[in-house]
Write a protein that holds these residues in place. Structure first.
Motif, mmCIF file in Angstrom:
data_model
loop_
_atom_site.group_PDB
_atom_site.id
_atom_site.type_symbol
_atom_site.label_atom_id
_atom_site.label_comp_id
_atom_site.label_asym_id
_atom_site.label_seq_id
_atom_site.Cartn_x
_atom_site.Cartn_y
_atom_site.Cartn_z
ATOM 1 N N ALA A 53 0.837 -1.209 0.000
ATOM 2 C CA ALA A 53 0.000 0.000 0.000
ATOM 3 C C ALA A 53 0.866 1.250 0.000
ATOM 4 C CB ALA A 53 -0.942 -0.011 1.204
ATOM 5 N N LEU A 54 1.952 1.238 0.768
ATOM 6 C CA LEU A 54 2.867 2.390 0.786
ATOM 7 C C LEU A 54 3.485 2.616 -0.585
ATOM 8 C CD1 LEU A 54 4.596 1.635 4.197
ATOM 9 C CD2 LEU A 54 3.292 3.710 3.681
ATOM 10 N N SER A 55 3.943 1.519 -1.206
ATOM 11 C CA SER A 55 4.578 1.627 -2.516
ATOM 12 C C SER A 55 3.598 2.121 -3.574
ATOM 13 C CB SER A 55 5.146 0.259 -2.921
ATOM 14 O OG SER A 55 5.764 0.336 -4.182
ATOM 15 N N LEU A 56 2.407 1.554 -3.590
ATOM 16 C CA LEU A 56 1.431 1.925 -4.616
ATOM 17 C C LEU A 56 0.862 3.325 -4.389
ATOM 18 C CD1 LEU A 56 -0.248 -1.561 -4.942
ATOM 19 C CD2 LEU A 56 1.236 -0.431 -6.619
ATOM 20 N N LEU A 57 0.643 3.700 -3.132
ATOM 21 C CA LEU A 57 0.199 5.068 -2.863
ATOM 22 C C LEU A 57 1.318 6.055 -3.186
ATOM 23 C CD1 LEU A 57 -1.947 7.034 -1.927
ATOM 24 C CD2 LEU A 57 -1.259 6.580 0.446
ATOM 25 N N GLY A 58 2.559 5.648 -2.932
ATOM 26 C CA GLY A 58 3.699 6.481 -3.321
ATOM 27 C C GLY A 58 3.740 6.699 -4.821
ATOM 28 N N LEU A 59 3.518 5.632 -5.584
ATOM 29 C CA LEU A 59 3.462 5.744 -7.046
ATOM 30 C C LEU A 59 2.342 6.686 -7.464
ATOM 31 C CD1 LEU A 59 4.087 4.843 -9.979
ATOM 32 C CD2 LEU A 59 2.578 2.875 -9.569
ATOM 33 N N LEU A 60 1.174 6.505 -6.877
ATOM 34 C CA LEU A 60 0.019 7.335 -7.228
ATOM 35 C C LEU A 60 0.298 8.821 -6.929
ATOM 36 C CD1 LEU A 60 -3.651 6.439 -6.594
ATOM 37 C CD2 LEU A 60 -2.826 8.687 -5.943
ATOM 38 N N THR A 61 0.849 9.117 -5.759
ATOM 39 C CA THR A 61 1.110 10.528 -5.418
ATOM 40 C C THR A 61 2.224 11.109 -6.274
ATOM 41 O OG1 THR A 61 2.534 9.863 -3.558
ATOM 42 C CG2 THR A 61 0.242 10.373 -3.045
ATOM 43 N N LEU A 62 3.182 10.278 -6.647
ATOM 44 C CA LEU A 62 4.247 10.754 -7.533
ATOM 45 C C LEU A 62 3.677 11.115 -8.901
ATOM 46 C CD1 LEU A 62 7.251 11.289 -7.971
ATOM 47 C CD2 LEU A 62 7.526 8.878 -8.546
ATOM 48 N N ARG A 75 9.859 6.027 0.859
ATOM 49 C CA ARG A 75 10.967 5.770 1.791
ATOM 50 C C ARG A 75 10.554 4.682 2.791
ATOM 51 N NH1 ARG A 75 12.358 10.868 2.949
ATOM 52 N NH2 ARG A 75 14.075 10.914 1.488
ATOM 53 N N ARG A 76 9.334 4.798 3.317
ATOM 54 C CA ARG A 76 8.833 3.793 4.252
ATOM 55 C C ARG A 76 8.663 2.441 3.566
ATOM 56 N NH1 ARG A 76 3.673 6.402 6.339
ATOM 57 N NH2 ARG A 76 3.265 4.324 7.139
ATOM 58 N N ALA A 77 8.179 2.450 2.338
ATOM 59 C CA ALA A 77 8.000 1.194 1.596
ATOM 60 C C ALA A 77 9.336 0.479 1.393
ATOM 61 C CB ALA A 77 7.338 1.466 0.238
ATOM 62 N N GLU A 79 12.058 0.867 3.214
ATOM 63 C CA GLU A 79 12.544 0.389 4.511
ATOM 64 C C GLU A 79 11.905 -0.953 4.868
ATOM 65 O OE1 GLU A 79 11.613 3.546 7.252
ATOM 66 O OE2 GLU A 79 13.207 4.840 6.480
ATOM 67 N N LEU A 80 10.614 -1.083 4.595
ATOM 68 C CA LEU A 80 9.897 -2.317 4.924
ATOM 69 C C LEU A 80 10.182 -3.448 3.940
ATOM 70 C CD1 LEU A 80 6.496 -0.675 5.881
ATOM 71 C CD2 LEU A 80 7.998 -1.933 7.436
ATOM 72 N N ASN A 81 10.431 -3.089 2.679
ATOM 73 C CA ASN A 81 10.663 -4.101 1.650
ATOM 74 C C ASN A 81 11.790 -3.632 0.730
ATOM 75 O OD1 ASN A 81 10.582 -6.130 -0.233
ATOM 76 N ND2 ASN A 81 8.533 -5.649 -1.006
ATOM 77 N N PRO A 82 13.048 -3.798 1.166
ATOM 78 C CA PRO A 82 14.186 -3.328 0.365
ATOM 79 C C PRO A 82 14.266 -3.958 -1.025
ATOM 80 C CG PRO A 82 14.896 -3.973 2.576
ATOM 81 C CD PRO A 82 13.466 -4.411 2.428
ATOM 82 N N GLY A 83 13.600 -5.077 -1.238
ATOM 83 C CA GLY A 83 13.627 -5.732 -2.541
ATOM 84 C C GLY A 83 12.642 -5.170 -3.553
ATOM 85 N N ASP A 84 11.858 -4.179 -3.150
ATOM 86 C CA ASP A 84 10.872 -3.583 -4.060
ATOM 87 C C ASP A 84 11.588 -2.600 -4.987
ATOM 88 O OD1 ASP A 84 8.800 -2.267 -5.355
ATOM 89 O OD2 ASP A 84 7.632 -1.893 -3.533
ATOM 90 N N ALA A 85 12.011 -3.111 -6.150
ATOM 91 C CA ALA A 85 12.779 -2.291 -7.100
ATOM 92 C C ALA A 85 11.985 -1.101 -7.611
ATOM 93 C CB ALA A 85 13.243 -3.158 -8.262
ATOM 94 N N ALA A 86 10.693 -1.277 -7.826
ATOM 95 C CA ALA A 86 9.868 -0.170 -8.322
ATOM 96 C C ALA A 86 9.795 0.940 -7.276
ATOM 97 C CB ALA A 86 8.469 -0.661 -8.675
ATOM 98 N N ALA A 87 9.624 0.571 -6.006
ATOM 99 C CA ALA A 87 9.572 1.591 -4.943
ATOM 100 C C ALA A 87 10.898 2.336 -4.860
ATOM 101 C CB ALA A 87 9.220 0.955 -3.602
ATOM 102 N N SER A 88 12.011 1.611 -4.983
ATOM 103 C CA SER A 88 13.336 2.251 -4.942
ATOM 104 C C SER A 88 13.508 3.225 -6.101
ATOM 105 C CB SER A 88 14.448 1.204 -4.985
ATOM 106 O OG SER A 88 14.432 0.423 -3.818
ATOM 107 N N ALA A 89 13.136 2.783 -7.303
ATOM 108 C CA ALA A 89 13.259 3.651 -8.478
ATOM 109 C C ALA A 89 12.349 4.864 -8.356
ATOM 110 C CB ALA A 89 12.929 2.866 -9.744
ATOM 111 N N ASP A 92 13.774 7.373 -5.953
ATOM 112 C CA ASP A 92 14.796 8.174 -6.639
ATOM 113 C C ASP A 92 14.156 9.258 -7.501
ATOM 114 O OD1 ASP A 92 16.846 6.717 -5.494
ATOM 115 O OD2 ASP A 92 17.200 5.465 -7.273
ATOM 116 N N ALA A 93 13.084 8.907 -8.200
ATOM 117 C CA ALA A 93 12.396 9.883 -9.054
ATOM 118 C C ALA A 93 11.785 11.007 -8.216
ATOM 119 C CB ALA A 93 11.320 9.201 -9.886
ATOM 120 N N ALA A 94 11.193 10.660 -7.079
ATOM 121 C CA ALA A 94 10.595 11.680 -6.203
ATOM 122 C C ALA A 94 11.665 12.612 -5.649
ATOM 123 C CB ALA A 94 9.828 11.011 -5.057
ATOM 124 N N LEU A 95 12.780 12.041 -5.183
ATOM 125 C CA LEU A 95 13.868 12.864 -4.637
ATOM 126 C C LEU A 95 14.477 13.746 -5.716
ATOM 127 C CD1 LEU A 95 15.572 10.243 -2.299
ATOM 128 C CD2 LEU A 95 14.088 12.163 -1.631
#
Length: 199
Positions: A53-62, A75-77, A79-89, A92-95
């Motif tokens: 939910a954190l990752s997908l809401l992050g994508l939506l807000t981005l 960032r929270r997503a 931290e909770l799931n370091p293997g989530d490549a999409a959340a990491s990418a 980076d895009a948000a920052l």
């Protein structure tokens, strides 16, 4: 930095398919952004550590141009799931988006001769992108405007480290070095003249 859309069949999207998250994903896939956002928020109220939910809401807000909120969620997503490549990418895009906005604000403030504010904006950019040549260059320009030449040179050196062949950085560094040396010579000359006995 590109935004990475969710692979709806990935582990992140299928990891915990409770009713709430399934509904949020369905709304998101249908492009019903406002309703999807509310559904993700409902999931997070019940389970604040729900990585998908954190990752997908992050994508939506981005994607709806809210990089600050996106960075917080992503960032929270991560931290909770370091293997989530999409959340990491996407983090980076948000920052990068936040850094670019601060760099542009710094340049605008420098153009208005508001050097302290320009420096603050450049330093803000560096919190998002510590190796950004543009942020270091803007910090150097603001410090030059404040006549803090040694600090300006250090900022330009950091910009050069990140982008050694950047002619603009080298130009600004060279000009600051010239002004600094000229200022030092003038101060030394004035100091010597003031010590000379008057006739």
């Amino acid at each position: 930095y590109e935004i990475v859309d969710c692979d709806w069949s990935s582990d992140v999207c299928s990891s915990d398919l409770s009713v709430g998250i399934r509904e949020a994903i369905a709304l998101h896939q249908q492009g019903r952004v406002t309703e999807a956002e509310a559904a993700y928020e409902d999931v997070l109220r019940a389970r604040p550590d729900h990585a998908a939910a954190l990752s997908l809401l992050g994508l939506l807000t981005l994607k709806t141009d809210r990089p600050s909120r996106a960075a917080e969620l992503l960032r929270r997503a991560v931290e909770l799931n370091p293997g989530d490549a999409a959340a990491s990418a996407n983090l980076d895009a948000a920052l990068n988006s936040l850094a670019t906005a601060a760099i542009n604000r710094s340049a605008e403030l420098h153009g208005l001769c508001r050097y302290e504010d320009a420096l603050a904006a450049a330093r803000e950019a560096l919190t998002y992108a510590p190796d950004s040549p543009a942020a270091h260059t803007n910090a150097g320009l603001a410090l030059h405007g404040l006549k803090r030449y040694d600090e300006a040179l250090a900022a330009f050196d950091l910009a050069r480290n990140a982008s050694p062949d950047d002619a603009i950085v080298n130009h600004h560094r060279g000009f600051t070095l010239y002004i600094d040396r000229k200022s030092t010579r003038l101060n030394s000359s004035h100091s010597q003249q003031s010590r000379m006995p008057s006739s």
